[in-house]
Scaffold this motif. Structure first.
Motif, PDB file in Angstrom:
ATOM      1  N   PHE A  47       0.278  43.014  29.214  1.00  0.00           N
ATOM      2  CA  PHE A  47       1.310  43.445  28.276  1.00  0.00           C
ATOM      3  C   PHE A  47       2.548  42.548  28.399  1.00  0.00           C
ATOM      4  CE2 PHE A  47       5.264  45.669  27.538  1.00  0.00           C
ATOM      5  CZ  PHE A  47       5.074  46.204  26.283  1.00  0.00           C
ATOM      6  N   THR A  48       3.159  42.231  27.254  1.00  0.00           N
ATOM      7  CA  THR A  48       4.410  41.468  27.233  1.00  0.00           C
ATOM      8  C   THR A  48       5.387  42.177  26.292  1.00  0.00           C
ATOM      9  OG1 THR A  48       3.226  39.409  27.625  1.00  0.00           O
ATOM     10  CG2 THR A  48       5.457  39.230  26.757  1.00  0.00           C
ATOM     11  N   ALA A  49       6.559  42.458  26.804  1.00  0.00           N
ATOM     12  CA  ALA A  49       7.588  43.152  26.013  1.00  0.00           C
ATOM     13  C   ALA A  49       8.339  42.163  25.126  1.00  0.00           C
ATOM     14  CB  ALA A  49       8.570  43.854  26.940  1.00  0.00           C
ATOM     15  N   THR A  50       8.774  42.646  23.993  1.00  0.00           N
ATOM     16  CA  THR A  50       9.656  41.880  23.120  1.00  0.00           C
ATOM     17  C   THR A  50      11.082  42.394  23.333  1.00  0.00           C
ATOM     18  OG1 THR A  50       9.486  43.458  21.301  1.00  0.00           O
ATOM     19  CG2 THR A  50       7.841  41.654  21.374  1.00  0.00           C
ATOM     20  N   GLU A  51      12.048  41.644  22.882  1.00  0.00           N
ATOM     21  CA  GLU A  51      13.439  42.090  23.002  1.00  0.00           C
ATOM     22  C   GLU A  51      13.671  43.349  22.166  1.00  0.00           C
ATOM     23  OE1 GLU A  51      17.265  42.517  24.261  1.00  0.00           O
ATOM     24  OE2 GLU A  51      15.642  41.339  25.118  1.00  0.00           O
ATOM     25  N   GLU A  52      13.040  43.430  21.006  1.00  0.00           N
ATOM     26  CA  GLU A  52      13.186  44.629  20.174  1.00  0.00           C
ATOM     27  C   GLU A  52      12.649  45.867  20.890  1.00  0.00           C
ATOM     28  OE1 GLU A  52      11.856  46.384  15.789  1.00  0.00           O
ATOM     29  OE2 GLU A  52      11.009  44.482  16.493  1.00  0.00           O
TER      30      GLU A  52
END
Length: 191
Positions: A47-52
């Motif tokens: 999993f990779t988070a976005t800034e949003e």
């Protein structure tokens, strides 16, 4: 499970010797935290988070911390963000709306004591579902019996909430207990 996840999520705001530490301070830090909890959150290990997503998750965390502050009232909330918490009604609405991303969404009702009801959930993308699981854990915790054991750690510089596990527990951890006793000893012998 919901108690642990809620406390760990709310505890992504911590304090150390240099001051407050936000484990969700940027998308990279959030990615790291989510990967540590991937199984509980139902996300893949890569999993990779976005800034949003990070911004939305931090907003949810503030709502969760506002509900935790309400749950321990009339005791004071954590000093980490007591002055920056959103209002109770807004927080309750955000947590309930976010919980709709889970397959079945528990909803928190709060008239007198908190209670739990389940409603059908809406389809959601993985990012929304992640926040939904965090919201569901909070709803289940606050509507369950453990919410009455919720406390704010009273140790100097600590900003965590914790669930009191035994009658004499006053701090979130032994380290905080040691710090509180050392501070009290210093105050008493400084005179």
């Amino acid at each position: 499970m919901s108690t642990i996840l809620t406390m760990e999520f709310a505890g992504t705001v911590r304090a150390d010797r240099s001051g407050p530490v936000d484990r969700l301070r940027d998308a990279g830090a959030m990615t790291e935290w989510v990967r540590e909890h991937a199984a509980d959150l139902g996300v893949p290990p890569d999993f990779t988070a976005t800034e949003e997503l990070r911004e939305q998750t931090v907003r949810l965390r503030q709502a969760v911390r506002a509900l935790l502050a309400r749950a321990i009232a009339p005791d004071p909330p954590s000093v980490a963000d007591a002055g920056r918490l959103p209002g109770f009604a807004e927080s309750l609405a955000l947590v309930n709306a976010t919980a709709l991303a889970a397959p079945t969404a528990p909803q928190l009702s709060w008239t007198g004591e908190p209670s739990l009801t389940l409603v059908p959930a809406v389809k959601a993308n993985p990012s929304t579902r992640l926040r939904g699981r965090l919201a569901v854990a909070t709803v289940e915790f606050l509507a369950g019996p453990d919410h009455t054991l919720l406390r704010t750690c009273g140790a100097p510089r600590c900003v965590l909430y914790f669930v009191k596990e035994h009658a004499r527990q006053e701090w979130c951890s032994p380290a905080c207990g040691n710090r509180a006793r050392a501070a009290r000893h210093y105050r008493e012998h400084k005179k």
